[in-house]
Design an enzyme around this catalytic site. Structure first.
Site, short mmCIF file in Angstrom:
data_model
loop_
_atom_site.label_atom_id
_atom_site.label_comp_id
_atom_site.label_asym_id
_atom_site.label_seq_id
_atom_site.Cartn_x
_atom_site.Cartn_y
_atom_site.Cartn_z
N ASP A 14 11.12 4.00 -15.57
CA ASP A 14 9.68 3.83 -15.74
C ASP A 14 9.17 4.89 -16.70
OD1 ASP A 14 6.94 3.33 -15.40
OD2 ASP A 14 6.84 4.65 -13.65
N ASN A 65 5.60 4.81 -17.76
CA ASN A 65 4.14 4.96 -17.72
C ASN A 65 3.61 5.38 -16.37
OD1 ASN A 65 4.40 2.62 -16.24
ND2 ASN A 65 3.31 1.31 -17.69
N ASP A 109 3.74 3.95 -13.39
CA ASP A 109 3.26 2.98 -12.41
C ASP A 109 4.30 2.66 -11.35
OD1 ASP A 109 5.06 1.39 -13.78
OD2 ASP A 109 3.62 -0.17 -14.32
N ASP A 127 10.39 -0.37 -17.09
CA ASP A 127 9.80 -1.14 -18.18
C ASP A 127 10.74 -1.17 -19.38
OD1 ASP A 127 9.37 1.51 -19.27
OD2 ASP A 127 7.47 1.58 -18.17
N ASP A 167 20.44 -18.62 -15.17
CA ASP A 167 20.25 -18.38 -13.74
C ASP A 167 20.37 -19.67 -12.94
OD1 ASP A 167 19.20 -16.68 -11.45
OD2 ASP A 167 17.67 -18.25 -11.53
N GLU A 226 25.50 -18.65 -14.02
CA GLU A 226 25.64 -18.26 -12.63
C GLU A 226 25.84 -19.54 -11.82
OE1 GLU A 226 23.07 -16.00 -9.15
OE2 GLU A 226 22.09 -17.41 -10.49
#
Length: 537
Positions: free
Chosen positions: A24, A26, A28, A32, A203, A267
């Protein structure tokens, strides 16, 4: 390694990133894209050749990104399209390929396509999703069940019909029997290929098509099996795995081939996926596929390793496997496989080496290079909807999704300056990159050495394979290619095992996970030993 005529992805080591939990930037508490960019040097230094990034597209995040509301944009929690472009450029500067997820079986119910589809039974997108009238008594159209529990159908009052969903009710099933839906999905893939991505992980692709006659699934008796949800009581032969899925994959491959050596991996979940995997990877279809041979296995045995590997030991025409021992959906492997009271870090070296000695594409999940065990997550901290719905019978996926520990001395192990979306795993800070980098004998440094060996060895990357259980604890994997002959021994138990006297005649050690791994012809518990000899004429 000498130049090869094979595409870049053949045998390449792939590193999986779960972006919410990687880095991370930022404050939060959620990882990211700039955080991934910041940490790409770690992955390049590890020796991996590609990164697979789990979904970062716009999403309500009810299933943390696997419920896509816009395939062609970045969710603000992860950053912007420009952040992705910078990530891609930096990865390519470092020699890393970038593989991204594509979710083709369903969207979010917040997607514009679904909004239009539910609005009318006659509109342009009315059949882009799977709609059915109720039975005369008002119940769902058939007995199909959702993976996450409960019926695979939800009533929609706007349209006056049920819509199908294999997962959350907020993940309506796309109708890939409709060529227009296929066209739209391929255009979203083109969007990312035009930006320069190097591959796609598809997926749950065997959920992409269903029986258009909507026949009931037959029952699967519960005897001898752990049952935690109604889905487990059916043989899912009609709500997934339709015979036309490979034809759609030919369209995916045709698009990808227009952009060079694009890697495509499926997958494939299910109790008996081999036939589907072969169909999905046949000539003219996907590059590779991986199943759940290892992902949910509660124990690791020479027989399991041999069975899984030897299913993919033939010519390239039968397909090319990928392998994952852990990922964002499955409990971390060392917590499943290390014997009670065993040395977790020695076990981590063993499993990483085993993954890297298999023929195929090894997919190393973030934190496996550190030997992270599964984290215990308190009920009040759970985020996974499956875990919350089925607690405590299904502990869910959160324990494998906790933040990556970077700096043992920093708050939240260097993952964030704020409150992380999941707590840092117990004991994970002590295993942080800062503790292991440059430390002789650490899991991280051993894994770097093992990847370097694979990169330098045509036999490990491309060679033929044989796999043999020597006893109930030890498996021998041999890799042979153009005069190079490698013997890879793995003792999967914590008991020492005696080997046949002449087994290693002529082999010289390349790597082992401990100084006492092999003494004479005795292989210590939880040990790996890899040796090389020149192939005999």
């Amino acid at each position: 390694m000498a130049a090869s005529s094979e595409p870049w992805w053949r045998g390449a080591v792939i590193y999986q990133i779960y972006p919410r939990s990687y880095q991370d930037t930022n404050g939060d508490g959620v990882g990211d894209l700039p955080g991934i960019t910041h940490r790409l040097e770690h992955i390049a230094g590890l020796g991996a050749e590609a990164v697979w990034i789990s979904p970062f597209f716009r999403s309500p995040m009810k299933d943390f990104g696997y419920d896509v509301s816009d395939y062609c944009d970045v969710d603000p929690v992860f950053g912007t399209l420009q952040d992705f472009d910078r990530l891609l450029a930096r990865a390519h500067e470092l020699g890393l390929k970038v593989i991204i997820d594509q979710v083709y079986a369903h969207t979010s119910d917040a997607h514009d396509w679904f909004t239009e589809s539910r609005a009318s039974r006659t509109g342009p997108k009315s059949d882009w999703y799977v709609w059915r009238d109720p039975k005369p008594d008002g119940t769902p159209p058939n007995n199909w069940q959702s993976v996450f529990g409960g019926p695979g159908w939800t009533w929609d009052a706007r349209r006056g019909q049920y819509f199908m969903h294999n997962f959350l009710s907020s993940q309506p099933q796309l109708n890939l029997h409709n060529p227009a839906v296929q066209d739209a999905l391929l255009e979203t893939a083109r969007f990312w290929l035009d930006r320069g991505v190097d591959g796609f992980r598809l997926d749950a692709i065997n959920f992409a098509m269903f029986d258009p006659d909507f026949r009931d699934n037959p029952a699967w008796p519960a005897e001898g099996r752990k049952i935690t949800r109604p889905f487990d009581l059916q043989r899912t032969v009609h709500n997934q795995s339709h015979a036309d899925i490979p034809l759609f994959l030919e369209r995916v491959r045709a698009l990808a081939d227009g952009y060079g050596a694009v890697f495509t991996v499926a997958e494939v979940a299910g109790p008996d996926p081999l036939a589907e995997m072969r169909a999905f990877t046949a000539e003219g279809r996907l590059s590779s596929a991986y199943s759940f041979d290892f992902l949910y296995a509660q124990s690791l045995s020479p027989r399991r390793v041999t069975r899984a590997q030897m299913n993919w030991a033939g010519p390239l025409s039968e397909g090319w496997a990928a392998w994952a021992f852990s990922n964002h959906d499955a409990p971390r492997c060392i917590s499943r496989w290390c014997p009670p009271g065993g040395d977790l870090q020695r076990s981590a070296k063993l499993t990483n080496a085993l993954l890297l000695c298999l023929r195929g594409n090894p997919i190393l999940y973030q934190g496996e290079e550190l030997g992270l065990p599964q984290a215990e997550i308190a009920f009040e901290d759970l985020q996974d909807p499956e875990a919350i719905a089925n607690w405590p019978m299904t502990l869910g996926r959160d324990g494998a999704r906790t933040p990556m520990p970077w700096d043992s001395g920093a708050p939240m192990a260097g993952f964030t300056s704020g409150k992380p979306w999941l707590p840092v795993g117990q004991g994970h800070a002590a295993l942080a990159v800062s503790e292991q980098a440059g430390a002789a004998g650490s899991v991280l440094e051993f894994t770097r050495r093992m990847i370097a060996l694979r990169m330098a060895s045509p036999a490990l990357r491309l060679g033929e394979v044989t796999c043999e259980p020597l006893n109930e604890d030890v498996v021998l994997i041999r890799r042979v290619h153009e005069g190079e002959d490698l013997a890879c021994l793995f003792n999967l138990s914590d008991r020492a095992a005696e080997l046949p006297e002449a087994l290693l005649a002529g082999y010289e050690e390349l790597i082992s996970n401990a100084s006492d791994a092999l003494r004479g012809n005795v292989l210590s518990g939880l040990s790996v030993w890899v040796g090389r000899r020149q192939q005999q004429e």
